[in-house]
Design an enzyme around this catalytic site. Structure first.
Site, mmCIF file in Angstrom:
data_model
loop_
_atom_site.group_PDB
_atom_site.id
_atom_site.type_symbol
_atom_site.label_atom_id
_atom_site.label_comp_id
_atom_site.label_asym_id
_atom_site.label_seq_id
_atom_site.Cartn_x
_atom_site.Cartn_y
_atom_site.Cartn_z
ATOM 1 N N LEU A 34 -55.214 31.062 -32.210
ATOM 2 C CA LEU A 34 -56.427 30.709 -33.247
ATOM 3 C C LEU A 34 -56.920 29.548 -33.873
ATOM 4 O O LEU A 34 -57.306 29.135 -34.851
ATOM 5 C CB LEU A 34 -55.287 31.592 -34.282
ATOM 6 C CG LEU A 34 -55.779 33.279 -34.702
ATOM 7 C CD1 LEU A 34 -54.757 33.952 -35.679
ATOM 8 C CD2 LEU A 34 -57.391 33.392 -35.065
ATOM 9 N N SER A 35 -56.772 28.513 -33.229
ATOM 10 C CA SER A 35 -56.143 26.802 -33.819
ATOM 11 C C SER A 35 -57.066 26.504 -34.183
ATOM 12 O O SER A 35 -57.390 25.918 -35.096
ATOM 13 C CB SER A 35 -54.899 26.211 -33.124
ATOM 14 O OG SER A 35 -54.100 27.144 -33.408
ATOM 15 N N LYS A 67 -43.014 22.294 -26.249
ATOM 16 C CA LYS A 67 -42.852 21.598 -27.231
ATOM 17 C C LYS A 67 -42.067 21.056 -27.096
ATOM 18 O O LYS A 67 -40.995 19.806 -27.989
ATOM 19 C CB LYS A 67 -42.460 23.049 -29.204
ATOM 20 C CG LYS A 67 -43.667 23.147 -28.918
ATOM 21 C CD LYS A 67 -43.329 24.286 -30.076
ATOM 22 C CE LYS A 67 -44.667 25.594 -30.853
ATOM 23 N NZ LYS A 67 -43.854 25.881 -31.546
ATOM 24 N N ASN A 84 -44.513 20.203 -32.338
ATOM 25 C CA ASN A 84 -45.553 21.002 -32.233
ATOM 26 C C ASN A 84 -46.915 20.243 -33.087
ATOM 27 O O ASN A 84 -48.411 20.513 -33.035
ATOM 28 C CB ASN A 84 -45.641 22.111 -33.067
ATOM 29 C CG ASN A 84 -45.826 21.945 -34.533
ATOM 30 O OD1 ASN A 84 -46.126 20.631 -35.438
ATOM 31 N ND2 ASN A 84 -46.138 23.163 -35.645
ATOM 32 N N ASP A 108 -43.200 23.611 -37.788
ATOM 33 C CA ASP A 108 -42.864 25.101 -37.441
ATOM 34 C C ASP A 108 -42.699 26.187 -38.551
ATOM 35 O O ASP A 108 -42.921 26.979 -39.589
ATOM 36 C CB ASP A 108 -42.316 25.782 -36.456
ATOM 37 C CG ASP A 108 -43.420 25.709 -35.015
ATOM 38 O OD1 ASP A 108 -44.493 25.811 -34.697
ATOM 39 O OD2 ASP A 108 -42.894 25.469 -34.236
ATOM 40 N N GLY A 145 -33.166 36.897 -33.384
ATOM 41 C CA GLY A 145 -33.781 35.631 -32.272
ATOM 42 C C GLY A 145 -33.147 33.972 -31.996
ATOM 43 O O GLY A 145 -32.561 33.522 -33.041
ATOM 44 N N GLY A 164 -37.374 29.102 -29.568
ATOM 45 C CA GLY A 164 -37.798 28.092 -30.003
ATOM 46 C C GLY A 164 -38.348 27.997 -31.039
ATOM 47 O O GLY A 164 -38.431 27.683 -32.389
ATOM 48 N N ALA A 165 -38.395 29.498 -31.639
ATOM 49 C CA ALA A 165 -38.781 29.184 -33.135
ATOM 50 C C ALA A 165 -38.031 29.751 -34.616
ATOM 51 O O ALA A 165 -37.971 29.139 -35.215
ATOM 52 C CB ALA A 165 -40.377 30.899 -33.669
HETATM 53 P P1 NAP Z 1 -38.665 32.304 -26.855
HETATM 54 O O1 NAP Z 1 -38.502 31.058 -27.043
HETATM 55 O O2 NAP Z 1 -38.591 32.587 -25.924
HETATM 56 O O3 NAP Z 1 -37.726 33.252 -27.832
HETATM 57 C C1 NAP Z 1 -37.535 34.630 -27.472
HETATM 58 C C2 NAP Z 1 -36.127 35.305 -28.256
HETATM 59 O O4 NAP Z 1 -36.952 36.156 -28.421
HETATM 60 C C3 NAP Z 1 -34.794 34.528 -27.512
HETATM 61 O O5 NAP Z 1 -34.256 34.936 -28.812
HETATM 62 C C4 NAP Z 1 -34.399 36.177 -27.131
HETATM 63 O O6 NAP Z 1 -34.101 36.481 -26.675
HETATM 64 C C5 NAP Z 1 -35.675 36.845 -27.958
HETATM 65 N N1 NAP Z 1 -35.701 38.320 -27.431
HETATM 66 C C6 NAP Z 1 -36.899 38.202 -26.382
HETATM 67 N N2 NAP Z 1 -37.440 39.335 -25.823
HETATM 68 C C7 NAP Z 1 -36.445 40.198 -26.553
HETATM 69 C C8 NAP Z 1 -36.540 41.993 -26.790
HETATM 70 N N3 NAP Z 1 -37.193 42.489 -25.762
HETATM 71 N N4 NAP Z 1 -35.609 42.284 -27.993
HETATM 72 C C9 NAP Z 1 -34.341 41.788 -28.233
HETATM 73 N N5 NAP Z 1 -34.606 40.237 -28.406
HETATM 74 C C10 NAP Z 1 -35.635 39.550 -28.044
HETATM 75 O O7 NAP Z 1 -39.765 32.458 -28.112
HETATM 76 P P2 NAP Z 1 -40.383 31.568 -29.213
HETATM 77 O O8 NAP Z 1 -41.135 30.417 -29.396
HETATM 78 O O9 NAP Z 1 -39.266 31.409 -29.713
HETATM 79 O O10 NAP Z 1 -41.275 32.976 -30.135
HETATM 80 C C11 NAP Z 1 -40.570 33.810 -30.452
HETATM 81 C C12 NAP Z 1 -42.057 34.572 -31.147
HETATM 82 O O11 NAP Z 1 -42.897 34.221 -32.002
HETATM 83 C C13 NAP Z 1 -43.201 34.681 -30.571
HETATM 84 O O12 NAP Z 1 -43.732 36.441 -30.939
HETATM 85 C C14 NAP Z 1 -44.118 34.246 -30.553
HETATM 86 O O13 NAP Z 1 -45.971 34.494 -30.476
HETATM 87 C C15 NAP Z 1 -43.376 33.918 -32.433
HETATM 88 N N6 NAP Z 1 -43.902 32.369 -33.024
HETATM 89 C C16 NAP Z 1 -44.910 33.151 -34.067
HETATM 90 C C17 NAP Z 1 -45.102 31.928 -35.167
HETATM 91 C C18 NAP Z 1 -46.439 31.636 -36.306
HETATM 92 O O14 NAP Z 1 -46.502 30.782 -36.042
HETATM 93 N N7 NAP Z 1 -46.252 33.015 -37.068
HETATM 94 C C19 NAP Z 1 -44.837 30.810 -34.204
HETATM 95 C C20 NAP Z 1 -44.019 30.048 -32.903
HETATM 96 C C21 NAP Z 1 -44.242 31.487 -32.677
HETATM 97 P P3 NAP Z 1 -32.289 35.828 -25.705
HETATM 98 O O15 NAP Z 1 -31.699 35.053 -25.943
HETATM 99 O O16 NAP Z 1 -31.287 37.478 -25.583
HETATM 100 O O17 NAP Z 1 -33.774 36.034 -24.530
#
Ligand code: NAP
Length: 278
Positions: A15-16, A71, A92, A107, A131, A134-135
């Site tokens: 969407l950016s 990132k 980012n 972020d 969670g 990274g986020a």
């Molecule tokens: P990431 O680094 O892959 O981290 C994902 C986290 O979620 C990890 O802690 C993982 O736990 C946990 N997780 C993954 N699948 C799971 C499941 N089925 N059940 C329970 N926990 C689970 O991803 P990220 O970059 O932090 O991003 C996470 C989400 O945030 C994504 O959906 C992304 O699209 C969204 N996001 C949104 C924005 C925004 O601007 N709104 C910005 C950044 C990210 P484990 O350690 O157990 O694997």
């Protein structure tokens, strides 16, 4: 004319460009001469990060955003990293001044700014973060900066949760202890988003939170947000975070920001755009 863009992998549907181009258009109304025309485009690595970096150098961009999975790996290409990005361990947003690449992380600040835009000031609040990826890391760094009272982390993989808590090495950041009352819940797991539609990371029934935040923005209302609403809690979806990250990135590139009323109308447009997407 200056060029900007987003680098990442598999990001054709981001969407950016839509958000940044709307923000550029609004800026142009303020200062058509100084600001000129700007472009914002996608640079997809197709899994070849080194080739992408060389391409970016040739494109002579004035700045760019970085998304997954680069990132962290972008940091070795930067001349300097600002303190918050350094604490988050992720960048980012990059500004390019006299060929020097400087890294920032908008972020977490995007999340905090989006919440305050909706009237929620996080200072002094007790937060549970679901969670530990990274986020979560970027968000926790910013919540500390914003002086929340405490942050508890709950993660599927307990070791990853522990590592994140240890990384911050702060008495305010601990692993989640079930019994305590908390003010704000922030979901940073992908549950409820496009990869796991209909799922929720927690059942809010019987839990005590006043505010429920989901950083997922597609769908605009995840099952977690819908349950929070049904229980009469204040809820906040992830689109604000995405939008205000872009606002903050442009603030870094241009040194000034648009007025609230202008941001409000662009955010409305972005929300309608997402709502109408399949
Ligand atoms: P990431 O680094 O892959 O981290 C994902 C986290 O979620 C990890 O802690 C993982 O736990 C946990 N997780 C993954 N699948 C799971 C499941 N089925 N059940 C329970 N926990 C689970 O991803 P990220 O970059 O932090 O991003 C996470 C989400 O945030 C994504 O959906 C992304 O699209 C969204 N996001 C949104 C924005 C925004 O601007 N709104 C910005 C950044 C990210 P484990 O350690 O157990 O694997």
């Amino acid at each position: 004319m200056s060029h900007y863009g987003l680098i990442g992998n598999n990001i054709q549907y981001s969407l950016s460009p839509f958000i940044h181009n709307r923000l550029f258009e609004a800026r142009k109304k303020h200062s058509p001469i100084i600001d000129g025309d700007h472009t914002y485009q996608i640079f997809d690595a197709n899994h070849d990060f080194n080739r992408l970096i060389n391409q970016i150098k040739r494109e002579k961009l004035a700045g760019f955003n970085v998304t997954i999975p680069y990132k962290e790996s972008i940091i070795s290409h930067l001349a300097a990293v600002d303190p918050l990005a350094s604490l988050a361990g992720a960048v980012n947003t990059v500004s390019i001044v006299e060929n020097q690449w400087i890294g920032y992380n908008t972020d977490g600040r995007g999340l905090v700014l989006g919440l305050s835009y909706r009237g929620l000031v996080v200072k002094g609040q007790r937060v549970l973060v679901l969670g530990a990826g990274g986020a979560a890391r970027g968000i926790i760094a910013t919540l500390l900066e914003a002086e929340v009272s405490s942050i508890e982390v709950h993660n599927r993989n307990i070791d990853n949760g522990k590592k994140l808590v240890e990384f911050f090495n702060s008495p305010q950041v601990t692993l989640h202890a079930e019994s305590k009352a908390l003010d704000i819940l922030i979901n940073t797991t992908p549950l409820g988003g496009p990869t796991s539609p209909g799922e929720s990371p927690i059942n809010l029934e019987g839990k005590y939170f006043r505010h429920v935040v989901d950083i997922i923005y597609k769908p605009l209302e995840t099952p977690l947000i819908l349950q929070g609403k049904a229980l009469g809690l204040k809820t906040y979806g992830g689109l604000d975070m995405l939008f205000f990250q872009a606002v903050l990135a442009q603030d870094i590139w241009f040194g000034w920001d648009l007025e609230r009323s202008e941001l409000a109308s662009i955010l409305e447009e972005v929300t309608a755009y997402v709502a109408n997407q399949p």
